[in-house]
Motif scaffolding. Sequence first.
Motif, PDB file in Angstrom:
ATOM      1  N   GLY A   1       5.264 -13.175   2.450  1.00  0.00           N
ATOM      2  CA  GLY A   1       4.839 -12.160   1.492  1.00  0.00           C
ATOM      3  C   GLY A   1       5.912 -11.765   0.511  1.00  0.00           C
ATOM      4  N   ASP A   2       7.156 -11.650   0.990  1.00  0.00           N
ATOM      5  CA  ASP A   2       8.240 -11.240   0.096  1.00  0.00           C
ATOM      6  C   ASP A   2       8.568 -12.295  -0.940  1.00  0.00           C
ATOM      7  N   ASP A   3       8.166 -13.543  -0.689  1.00  0.00           N
ATOM      8  CA  ASP A   3       8.464 -14.639  -1.617  1.00  0.00           C
ATOM      9  C   ASP A   3       7.355 -14.876  -2.631  1.00  0.00           C
ATOM     10  N   PHE A   4       6.267 -14.118  -2.505  1.00  0.00           N
ATOM     11  CA  PHE A   4       5.127 -14.348  -3.391  1.00  0.00           C
ATOM     12  C   PHE A   4       5.346 -13.649  -4.734  1.00  0.00           C
TER      13      PHE A   4
ATOM     14  N   PHE B   1       5.315 -19.227 -21.104  1.00  0.00           N
ATOM     15  CA  PHE B   1       4.842 -19.246 -19.719  1.00  0.00           C
ATOM     16  C   PHE B   1       6.010 -19.497 -18.774  1.00  0.00           C
ATOM     17  N   LYS B   2       5.955 -18.845 -17.611  1.00  0.00           N
ATOM     18  CA  LYS B   2       6.919 -19.102 -16.541  1.00  0.00           C
ATOM     19  C   LYS B   2       6.156 -19.314 -15.239  1.00  0.00           C
ATOM     20  N   ARG B   3       6.294 -20.501 -14.665  1.00  0.00           N
ATOM     21  CA  ARG B   3       5.633 -20.807 -13.400  1.00  0.00           C
ATOM     22  C   ARG B   3       6.434 -20.239 -12.239  1.00  0.00           C
ATOM     23  N   ASN B   4       5.831 -19.336 -11.487  1.00  0.00           N
ATOM     24  CA  ASN B   4       6.455 -18.774 -10.292  1.00  0.00           C
ATOM     25  C   ASN B   4       5.794 -19.242  -9.007  1.00  0.00           C
ATOM     26  N   LEU B   5       4.525 -19.654  -9.095  1.00  0.00           N
ATOM     27  CA  LEU B   5       3.736 -19.955  -7.910  1.00  0.00           C
ATOM     28  C   LEU B   5       3.468 -21.446  -7.814  1.00  0.00           C
ATOM     29  N   ASP B   6       3.882 -22.045  -6.719  1.00  0.00           N
ATOM     30  CA  ASP B   6       3.599 -23.455  -6.452  1.00  0.00           C
ATOM     31  C   ASP B   6       2.166 -23.568  -5.955  1.00  0.00           C
ATOM     32  N   THR B   7       1.289 -24.138  -6.772  1.00  0.00           N
ATOM     33  CA  THR B   7      -0.139 -24.175  -6.424  1.00  0.00           C
ATOM     34  C   THR B   7      -0.451 -25.171  -5.311  1.00  0.00           C
TER      35      THR B   7
ATOM     36  N   GLY C   1      -9.369  -8.833 -11.775  1.00  0.00           N
ATOM     37  CA  GLY C   1      -9.564  -7.941 -10.640  1.00  0.00           C
ATOM     38  C   GLY C   1      -9.358  -8.633  -9.313  1.00  0.00           C
ATOM     39  N   ASP C   2      -9.239  -9.946  -9.319  1.00  0.00           N
ATOM     40  CA  ASP C   2      -8.982 -10.695  -8.090  1.00  0.00           C
ATOM     41  C   ASP C   2      -7.585 -11.291  -8.069  1.00  0.00           C
ATOM     42  N   GLN C   3      -6.703 -10.802  -8.915  1.00  0.00           N
ATOM     43  CA  GLN C   3      -5.294 -11.147  -8.815  1.00  0.00           C
ATOM     44  C   GLN C   3      -4.570  -9.971  -8.189  1.00  0.00           C
ATOM     45  N   PHE C   4      -3.973 -10.223  -7.024  1.00  0.00           N
ATOM     46  CA  PHE C   4      -3.267  -9.204  -6.263  1.00  0.00           C
ATOM     47  C   PHE C   4      -1.800  -9.635  -6.176  1.00  0.00           C
ATOM     48  N   PRO C   5      -0.940  -9.100  -7.025  1.00  0.00           N
ATOM     49  CA  PRO C   5       0.437  -9.614  -7.109  1.00  0.00           C
ATOM     50  C   PRO C   5       1.365  -9.215  -5.972  1.00  0.00           C
ATOM     51  N   LEU C   6       0.957  -8.258  -5.115  1.00  0.00           N
ATOM     52  CA  LEU C   6       1.873  -7.756  -4.095  1.00  0.00           C
ATOM     53  C   LEU C   6       1.263  -7.900  -2.710  1.00  0.00           C
ATOM     54  N   ALA C   7       1.969  -8.597  -1.836  1.00  0.00           N
ATOM     55  CA  ALA C   7       1.472  -8.777  -0.476  1.00  0.00           C
ATOM     56  C   ALA C   7       1.395  -7.458   0.282  1.00  0.00           C
TER      57      ALA C   7
ATOM     58  N   GLU D   1      -5.842 -12.626   3.740  1.00  0.00           N
ATOM     59  CA  GLU D   1      -5.872 -13.638   4.783  1.00  0.00           C
ATOM     60  C   GLU D   1      -4.446 -14.125   5.054  1.00  0.00           C
ATOM     61  N   THR D   2      -4.177 -14.427   6.320  1.00  0.00           N
ATOM     62  CA  THR D   2      -2.852 -14.907   6.699  1.00  0.00           C
ATOM     63  C   THR D   2      -2.952 -16.251   7.404  1.00  0.00           C
ATOM     64  N   CYS D   3      -1.841 -16.958   7.419  1.00  0.00           N
ATOM     65  CA  CYS D   3      -1.739 -18.244   8.104  1.00  0.00           C
ATOM     66  C   CYS D   3      -1.347 -18.007   9.567  1.00  0.00           C
ATOM     67  N   PRO D   4      -1.494 -19.025  10.413  1.00  0.00           N
ATOM     68  CA  PRO D   4      -1.160 -18.852  11.837  1.00  0.00           C
ATOM     69  C   PRO D   4       0.257 -18.345  12.084  1.00  0.00           C
ATOM     70  N   ASN D   5       1.192 -18.676  11.193  1.00  0.00           N
ATOM     71  CA  ASN D   5       2.582 -18.225  11.396  1.00  0.00           C
ATOM     72  C   ASN D   5       2.839 -16.836  10.823  1.00  0.00           C
ATOM     73  N   GLY D   6       1.808 -16.187  10.318  1.00  0.00           N
ATOM     74  CA  GLY D   6       1.955 -14.846   9.773  1.00  0.00           C
ATOM     75  C   GLY D   6       2.208 -14.793   8.291  1.00  0.00           C
ATOM     76  N   ASP D   7       2.452 -15.941   7.649  1.00  0.00           N
ATOM     77  CA  ASP D   7       2.627 -15.970   6.199  1.00  0.00           C
ATOM     78  C   ASP D   7       1.304 -15.637   5.505  1.00  0.00           C
ATOM     79  N   MET D   8       1.413 -15.347   4.214  1.00  0.00           N
ATOM     80  CA  MET D   8       0.223 -15.044   3.425  1.00  0.00           C
ATOM     81  C   MET D   8      -0.457 -16.340   3.001  1.00  0.00           C
ATOM     82  N   LYS D   9      -1.787 -16.359   3.088  1.00  0.00           N
ATOM     83  CA  LYS D   9      -2.535 -17.527   2.645  1.00  0.00           C
ATOM     84  C   LYS D   9      -2.720 -17.463   1.128  1.00  0.00           C
ATOM     85  N   VAL D  10      -2.465 -18.573   0.469  1.00  0.00           N
ATOM     86  CA  VAL D  10      -2.547 -18.665  -0.983  1.00  0.00           C
ATOM     87  C   VAL D  10      -3.510 -19.788  -1.346  1.00  0.00           C
ATOM     88  N   GLY D  11      -4.351 -19.541  -2.357  1.00  0.00           N
ATOM     89  CA  GLY D  11      -5.281 -20.573  -2.783  1.00  0.00           C
ATOM     90  C   GLY D  11      -5.979 -20.210  -4.066  1.00  0.00           C
ATOM     91  N   LYS D  12      -7.022 -20.977  -4.416  1.00  0.00           N
ATOM     92  CA  LYS D  12      -7.789 -20.708  -5.623  1.00  0.00           C
ATOM     93  C   LYS D  12      -8.459 -19.342  -5.517  1.00  0.00           C
TER      94      LYS D  12
END
Length: 558
Positions: free
Chosen positions: A350-353, A337-343, A293-299, A375-386
Amino acid sequence: MIKKIFYILSLYTVATVAGSCTKLHERVLDETSSTGSTEKEVAEGLIAPVYAILPGLFQHTQYFALQQISTDQAILPYRGGTDWGDNGIYISLHKHETTSADPNVRNVWNNLTQGISRSILAINALPSSTDPNAQLFLAEARGMRAYYNLLCLDLFGIAFQKDDPQTNSVILRGNDAVEYIKSELLAIEPIVRDDTGPGRITKAAVWGLLARLHLQAAVYRDIYGSFNFTGEDMDKVIQYCDQIINSGKFVLSPEYFEIFDDANHTNKELIFAVDQRADLNGHNRMAYFSLSGDQFPLAAYPGANGTDGPGITSDFYQTWAQAYAPNDPAEMDGRFFKRNLDTTTTCIPGDDFHIDRGILRGQQYGLIRTGGAFETCPNGDMKVGKLYNNTRNRPDLPVFFTENIDFTVAGSNYNNGYRVEKYEFSRGSVSGRNFGEHDIVILRLADIYLMRAEARLRKGGGEAEALADVNTVRASRTARVVPPALTEINLDLLYRERGFELYWENVCRTDMIRFGKYEGTWTEKTNSDPQKRIFPIPQNAIDGASNLPDYLIQNAGY
């Protein structure tokens, strides 16, 4: 004649045909509006509702639940003690304790019988049409009636023979049902085309269904006994698989997960599928059912998340782990398994997530949602984390998927069980969570190779050719991690290989029964009653036929 019968059909289907699953334009017409319609529109309006049953049938709580959660590939406990409780139906399904009042069984039954009814109405109306495609649509309607009956035979042990809408169906069991379905498929083989796409009945779809029918025929003839796989049936499996493979129209996909992408309608591995392209308003359940329920695949959609549904059992995971030990299966087999996300990345456009695909283990990373917004980063990108279980009011609990999952309190929390993200989480849908574009696979080329390999093994003397078939499939996945070739093959190894290639594709229960595994023991399941190989006929269906003594008899053991 067409107008009168189609009016009946429209009344029958008006509540369920809002979303068509064929390329044909589906219109619900009444007798008055059909007067101004062209013959083409009326003919298409007759065949479209026949296919329109498929998206509902292939929802997560219907055919998928019966075929997968009843097996060692999937398990769905009460999440956090309450979520997915549903009066215990998923626990009962996994433990082979399903009753005739089970709503998922009832919904599958209703969809199958409605599909057969729609097919019969189309079969009766189309002969009067002057549209050039009427005979093709008539053949497709017969093919879909055969397909719905094949599923009915597989799940419930019966098929319905009926041509006249005004008469009662003849209930067929065992060899009678097998021969009826076979005769219907053979009758349409010369008529259906080979260029109408995977969303409709084609020659290759007919051959694939005939191969599947002959491979399963021993089971259907004596569902509660031991199975006699005849050489004649195995020869037919090989024949039909040869025809598909030798047609040159289908190609094994180098990237395994592209078979399940949004744009998979044109993937050359697909033979027969539920057409869910964007303009047809398909569903996204196969993509979100297993996610946290805390995985949101679309920005673009902060409300489009997973539902913490089923995970795989540790039993199924261990088939992978043991096959590739001491190596990790993700390092050995690109199907796992296919890794798409660089942790290591904390900000991403957002379009690259893209979330990872396949079997998801351990700590999950993704878009971080706070107060209903990402949450977003200062440059407007999406924040990604644990990720943490914030939507479950457990911010202290990481979204860290563990191998252990069962029906105990300790084994049924939100983090328990490795998850499956096989189909792409729809990136272009109008809501993200509810609608999807990917076609849902019914038949694809890899299954054809594996069915041919199995028939060669069961017939005897074809071990080398069977091994070559299996290794052809393995060697085809060249885009990333190519699984190593096998050096030997037998039925147990082939069964394992079908699990690796076809996991969560609605074939596991059928495979387990055919390979003699369904009465086995796995996580939370010990029932060894062979009468549970098929499901109960819903009690409301039996009650509805109570005016016909001995017409609809409950399956043994229920």
